[in-house]
Design a protein around this motif. Structure first.
Motif, mmCIF file in Angstrom:
data_model
loop_
_atom_site.group_PDB
_atom_site.id
_atom_site.type_symbol
_atom_site.label_atom_id
_atom_site.label_comp_id
_atom_site.label_asym_id
_atom_site.label_seq_id
_atom_site.Cartn_x
_atom_site.Cartn_y
_atom_site.Cartn_z
ATOM 1 N N VAL A 101 -0.780 6.161 2.938
ATOM 2 C CA VAL A 101 0.010 5.349 1.980
ATOM 3 C C VAL A 101 0.824 4.902 2.883
ATOM 4 O O VAL A 101 0.925 4.376 4.220
ATOM 5 C CB VAL A 101 1.589 5.884 1.600
ATOM 6 N N VAL A 102 1.895 3.238 2.152
ATOM 7 C CA VAL A 102 2.573 2.198 2.953
ATOM 8 C C VAL A 102 3.826 2.732 2.179
ATOM 9 O O VAL A 102 4.002 2.458 1.468
ATOM 10 C CB VAL A 102 1.760 1.022 2.809
ATOM 11 N N ILE A 103 4.493 3.000 3.599
ATOM 12 C CA ILE A 103 5.852 2.928 3.126
ATOM 13 C C ILE A 103 7.322 1.999 3.318
ATOM 14 O O ILE A 103 7.040 1.906 4.830
ATOM 15 C CB ILE A 103 6.153 4.599 3.964
ATOM 16 N N GLY A 161 -1.481 4.004 -1.670
ATOM 17 C CA GLY A 161 -0.357 3.518 -2.899
ATOM 18 C C GLY A 161 1.246 3.581 -1.666
ATOM 19 O O GLY A 161 1.851 3.484 -0.719
ATOM 20 N N GLY A 162 2.043 2.469 -1.763
ATOM 21 C CA GLY A 162 3.539 2.134 -2.224
ATOM 22 C C GLY A 162 4.465 2.688 -3.081
ATOM 23 O O GLY A 162 4.267 3.742 -3.603
ATOM 24 N N ALA A 163 5.365 2.097 -2.735
ATOM 25 C CA ALA A 163 6.608 1.890 -3.975
ATOM 26 C C ALA A 163 6.107 0.890 -4.901
ATOM 27 O O ALA A 163 7.201 1.241 -5.928
ATOM 28 C CB ALA A 163 8.137 1.199 -3.348
ATOM 29 N N ASN A 164 4.822 0.438 -5.331
ATOM 30 C CA ASN A 164 4.516 0.317 -6.384
ATOM 31 C C ASN A 164 4.246 1.058 -7.468
ATOM 32 O O ASN A 164 4.757 0.696 -8.665
ATOM 33 C CB ASN A 164 3.157 -0.005 -5.931
ATOM 34 N N ALA A 165 4.137 2.340 -7.470
ATOM 35 C CA ALA A 165 3.958 3.974 -8.292
ATOM 36 C C ALA A 165 5.334 4.006 -8.538
ATOM 37 O O ALA A 165 6.661 3.591 -7.756
ATOM 38 C CB ALA A 165 3.180 4.852 -7.292
ATOM 39 N N HIS A 211 1.034 3.246 7.368
ATOM 40 C CA HIS A 211 1.558 2.351 7.116
ATOM 41 C C HIS A 211 3.366 2.147 7.163
ATOM 42 O O HIS A 211 3.373 2.387 6.156
ATOM 43 C CB HIS A 211 0.954 1.283 7.472
ATOM 44 N N VAL A 212 3.775 0.985 7.327
ATOM 45 C CA VAL A 212 5.380 0.399 7.621
ATOM 46 C C VAL A 212 5.243 -0.430 6.949
ATOM 47 O O VAL A 212 4.243 -1.336 7.242
ATOM 48 C CB VAL A 212 6.090 0.377 8.648
#
Ligand code: IMP
Length: 431
Positions: free
Chosen positions: A72-74, A35-39, A104-105
């Motif tokens: 994670v995508v950051i 996940g990413g900043a969706n959480a 991954h960015v």
């Protein structure tokens, strides 16, 4: 020491943040694997509320070291904002917070691309660019953290992406939000600055965690979202873009699958969902509003009102089986206080007969009718209860019924947002 994975049993927002916070104090490592900043994990400590999107909530304790894994995508700007807030609150990050160099960015163009296809609206995504970042990853065009650390490599990669973006926008007949050449040079300079700031935290976390495993350290893997948002096993296409189920912890951190031996499922005492997709036990109108308000069911990331409904046992049974859950934590039981009767879905009925677990096809799932049994409710406010035995007998029966039906021990019950509002369920009561 077996690795523990914490996974949401439903569609996310089950209260994982609080549970991870509770377990983290005894851990050596707390790691995010997808996940990413969706959480959005909400943790209440004393009079402070933290909403963490990327940083594992274990950071709020002094013992564990925290990792953002390769899965994670950051979004580095988001991450730094979060780190700054934590530092300002006196939380020490030095030597205990690590970012995988192969994560991954997420760049601003991922957000551009998310709106371009209209996919965000159809699925009801969080619009954080998470889907397009994972698309880049599987298309083998993604930019990893180690490339972001190297100015020249970053420049080359961003130029390549600039060309693709120009083609995509031209093809769609839409003007990009900003001229692409200007945007590419702006991103290069912004991300070079961000790289400088995150550099002290960047590490080969795969090696780090394998060493930790060899030493017998206690490792906790924190999933984001929930089982039914898993890109493979969830309600496709109304899902997120990563493996939210327990096995995601293996490849999202580089841990061997055989090391994941404890899987703790977090299950809310009722059900909620954000975004589109099947939800057989969903409530509507005043009943939905009542439960939403009582449970404070508004997205931690987007603020959107969550869809709410009754507990769905076929869904939970399936979650327990596909994740290999070894125990459950039952959260937000206090929200059901005051309900005279609590409907609980025990099976589905449809043209093909009764079903005790959800079908793989979302459309087929949406067409099934939930069959409810009514459980007697309780009037009392239970938010101050700290022992299972002190719950009203009907509340105990509700918990026991769920564990009997899903075939997994409910080990802990949570009755409020504070750190203290949890208690364990005595073994005799367990399934
Ligand atoms: P995305 O992850 O932003 O691509 O959104 C895909 C789907 O997952 C949408 O239905 C979102 O509402 C849902 N989703 C993503 N993150 C969360 C979460 O942390 N909690 C609940 N739903 C989420």
């Amino acid at each position: 020491m077996p690795v523990t994975v914490v996974v949401g049993c439903q569609w996310g927002d089950e209260g994982k943040g609080k549970v991870v916070d509770h377990m983290a104090k005894n851990m050596d490592w707390v790691c995010r694997y997808q996940g990413g900043a969706n959480a959005g994990h909400t943790v209440v400590t004393g009079n402070k509320t933290y909403i963490l999107h990327l940083v594992p909530s274990g950071i709020l304790h002094s013992r564990p070291r925290c990792v953002i894994g390769n899965g994670v995508v950051i979004d580095p700007a988001y991450l730094l904002e979060e780190l700054d807030t934590l530092t300002a609150s006196g939380i020490d990050l030095e030597g205990r917070f690590h970012i995988s160099e192969s994560a991954h960015v997420l760049f601003p163009y991922h957000k551009w691309l998310e709106s371009l296809g209209g996919h965000d609206v159809r699925v009801g995504t969080t619009r954080r660019g998470v889907g397009p970042a994972y698309q880049d990853k599987v298309a083998r065009t993604g930019i990893r953290v180690y490339e972001m650390m190297d100015h020249d490599r970053l420049a080359t990669r961003l130029e390549e992406h600039g060309k693709h973006l120009a083609t995509a926008f031209r093809g769609a007949g839409i003007e990009p939000p900003q001229p692409i050449d200007a945007a590419v040079s702006e991103w290069l300079s912004t991300f070079t600055g961000l790289a400088h700031r995150i550099r002290p935290f960047v590490a080969d976390t795969v090696e780090m965690l394998l060493d930790a495993l060899d030493r017998g350290d206690k490792i906790l893997c924190e999933g984001a979202q929930g089982t039914f948002l898993d890109v493979d096993l969830g309600t496709y296409p109304f899902v997120t873009s990563s493996t939210t189920t327990s096995s995601g912890a293996a490849f999202g951190l580089g841990l061997p699958a055989s090391s994941l031996r404890k899987v703790v499922g977090i299950c809310k005492a009722y059900a909620t969902r954000v975004g589109e997709g099947p939800f057989p036990t969903e409530l509507s109108g005043a009943a939905a509003e009542h439960l939403r308000e009582k449970g404070g069911e508004f997205g931690a990331t987007t603020g959107r009102p969550r869809r709410v409904g009754w507990l769905d046992l076929p869904q939970l049974r399936h979650a327990v089986r596909i994740n290999g859950m070894t125990s459950l934590v039952f959260t937000k039981l206090d929200v059901l206080s005051g309900e005279a009767k609590i409907p609980i879905c025990t099976r589905y009925e449809g043209a093909g007969g009764n079903r005790s677990c959800p079908p793989q096809d979302s459309q087929a799932w949406a067409s099934l009718e939930p069959f409810y049994e009514e459980m007697p409710g309780w009037e009392e406010d239970i938010s101050k209860v700290r022992r299972f035995a002190d719950l009203p007998s009907t509340a105990r029966r509700y918990v026991e019924r769920v564990q009997d039906e899903v075939g997994c021990r409910i080990q802990t019950v949570s009755v409020g947002s504070s750190r203290k509002a949890v208690f364990s369920v005595p073994a005799a009561t367990r399934a």
